[in-house]
Write an enzyme that holds these catalytic residues in place. Structure first.
Site, short mmCIF file in Angstrom:
data_model
loop_
_atom_site.label_atom_id
_atom_site.label_comp_id
_atom_site.label_asym_id
_atom_site.label_seq_id
_atom_site.Cartn_x
_atom_site.Cartn_y
_atom_site.Cartn_z
N THR A 83 12.66 53.08 74.31
CA THR A 83 13.03 52.60 75.65
C THR A 83 14.55 52.56 75.78
OG1 THR A 83 11.08 51.23 75.83
CG2 THR A 83 13.01 50.52 77.09
N ARG A 136 -1.46 48.79 81.98
CA ARG A 136 -0.54 47.83 81.36
C ARG A 136 0.91 48.10 81.80
NH1 ARG A 136 4.18 48.06 77.84
NH2 ARG A 136 4.24 46.14 76.65
N THR A 177 11.28 53.41 80.70
CA THR A 177 10.39 53.61 79.55
C THR A 177 9.04 54.17 79.96
OG1 THR A 177 9.46 52.46 77.62
CG2 THR A 177 9.33 51.29 79.68
N SER A 222 9.46 58.18 74.30
CA SER A 222 9.27 56.80 74.78
C SER A 222 9.73 56.62 76.21
CB SER A 222 10.06 55.84 73.91
OG SER A 222 9.74 56.03 72.58
N THR A 263 14.44 45.79 74.33
CA THR A 263 13.52 46.83 73.88
C THR A 263 12.55 46.19 72.90
OG1 THR A 263 13.39 49.01 72.82
CG2 THR A 263 15.11 47.56 72.05
N GLY A 264 11.40 46.81 72.73
CA GLY A 264 10.42 46.27 71.79
C GLY A 264 9.17 45.80 72.50
C1 SD4 Z 1 7.36 47.87 76.71
N1 SD4 Z 1 9.54 47.18 76.03
O1 SD4 Z 1 6.72 48.59 77.47
C2 SD4 Z 1 8.71 48.33 76.27
C3 SD4 Z 1 8.54 49.24 75.10
C4 SD4 Z 1 9.71 49.38 74.23
O2 SD4 Z 1 10.63 49.94 72.30
O3 SD4 Z 1 10.78 48.90 74.48
N2 SD4 Z 1 9.60 49.98 73.12
O4 SD4 Z 1 6.92 46.82 76.26
#
Ligand code: SD4
Length: 337
Positions: free
Chosen positions: A197, A225, A215, A95, A248-249
């Site tokens: 991330t 994106r 990330t 990631s 994160t997320g």
């Molecule tokens: C994103 N927040 O690119 C990041 C991805 C991530 O756990 O955190 N994944 O949206």
């Protein structure tokens, strides 16, 4: 009645206190506030705080490295950069950085940002072929009058600064992408494996706070994106008067609510890091519930100037690692739904 959530939260706080021999953040914040009956916005002169490093997910090597930098007298800024570089260089972590999962066209594109105790910030997004985007972000902060560079411009800048281009797509990530292409279901995924991330916050021996976030973003995202992670205030925010936060997320919701800035501002208004993370998550749930799939996840992590921490996520599964002095511990984050 003790709800599942309260039970989880209490267990979490108690286990923190027992495990580290340090008082939990919310507990110490509450008892001090009650005892002094002071407006909680008054941070005054903070008591001495142990150097603290906290990171999303179980990024053990990253926090250990960051703490090593702090213990040898380094700034929190040096610590957060050195810490997340461990994760960026790790091909097993799919990631972040080298080995990260590509976008839907099979191209690894990286987002990262960094912020220091003086409020300086640097960021890169949609960067390709550079293993350590966090170091390029730091260069943007230190040698340009700008905050953010993107795509080809960020790459040209990195090369000018002496970074080397390299292929970041590992065989494992390439094969998984080939598999994914068979269906080509456009379903960007967050948190599909243990490491994710990395957001890392550190307090150094002078009590200063810095943060870094890096990330490869959502796996199989649309080419071009960019998520929350390189956006100052969304994926990361630090204010040395108050504290720091990272996310994160699913980045889209974090961007729409400027989550990390929100968490820091809530702490400025007197919330504990835990309360601030909870409010930021709950705001997303309230506003965007209709758009959430069952595995929708966002996790926030925060520390304040007292060295107290908090974490909260939408659903079960977010975890983090905390190191104070020479003690480190992994925690499962409390969650809302
Ligand atoms: C994103 N927040 O690119 C990041 C991805 C991530 O756990 O955190 N994944 O949206």
């Amino acid at each position: 009645m003790v709800t599942r959530r309260k039970f989880f939260r209490n267990t979490f706080l108690a286990s923190f206190a027992m495990g580290t021999g340090l008082t939990s953040c919310s507990q110490s914040a509450q008892s001090e506030d009650q005892k002094d009956n002071q407006p909680s916005t008054d941070f005054g002169t903070p008591p001495p705080v142990l150097p603290t490093v906290i990171a999303t997910w179980k990024n053990e090597k990253a926090v250990a490295k960051a703490m090593q930098v702090i213990e040898s007298g380094g700034r929190a800024l040096d610590a957060v950069e050195a810490g997340v570089k461990e994760t960026e260089a790790d091909p097993e972590d799919q990631s972040v950085g080298y080995g990260g999962r590509p976008d839907r066209d099979g191209i690894v594109t990286l987002d990262a940002c960094i912020m220091d105790e003086k409020g300086n910030a640097g960021s890169v997004c949609f960067l390709q072929n550079i293993k350590h985007p966090i170091s390029v972000a730091r260069k943007v902060m230190e040698v340009t009058p700008h905050v953010m560079l993107c795509g080809e411009g960020a790459l040209a800048f990195a090369l000018e600064q002496g970074f080397q281009e390299e292929d970041l797509l590992t065989e494992t990530s390439r094969q998984e992408w080939e598999e994914w292409k068979k269906d080509s279901k456009y379903e960007p995924k967050a948190n599909i494996e243990r490491h994710d991330t990395i957001g890392l916050l550190a307090i150094d021996q002078q009590g200063h706070i810095s943060g870094a976030c890096t990330t490869s973003g959502m796996a199989y995202k649309l080419h071009g994106r960019v998520g929350d992670s390189p956006i100052i205030g969304a994926g990361l925010y630090v204010d040395d008067e108050v504290g720091g936060a990272c996310a994160t997320g699913v980045g889209e919701m974090v961007m729409k609510t400027l989550g990390s800035f929100l968490v820091v501002e809530l702490m400025r208004l007197g919330k504990s890091p835990q309360e601030a993370c909870e409010e930021a998550v709950n705001r997303i749930i309230k506003k965007y519930k209709d758009q959430m799939t069952p595995e929708f996840q966002i996790g926030y992590l925060a520390i304040n100037k007292r060295g107290e921490h908090g974490a909260y996520a939408v659903v079960e599964g977010f975890n983090f690692i905390l190191q104070k002095g020479d003690k480190s511990r992994e925690f499962e984050s409390p969650f809302a739904i």
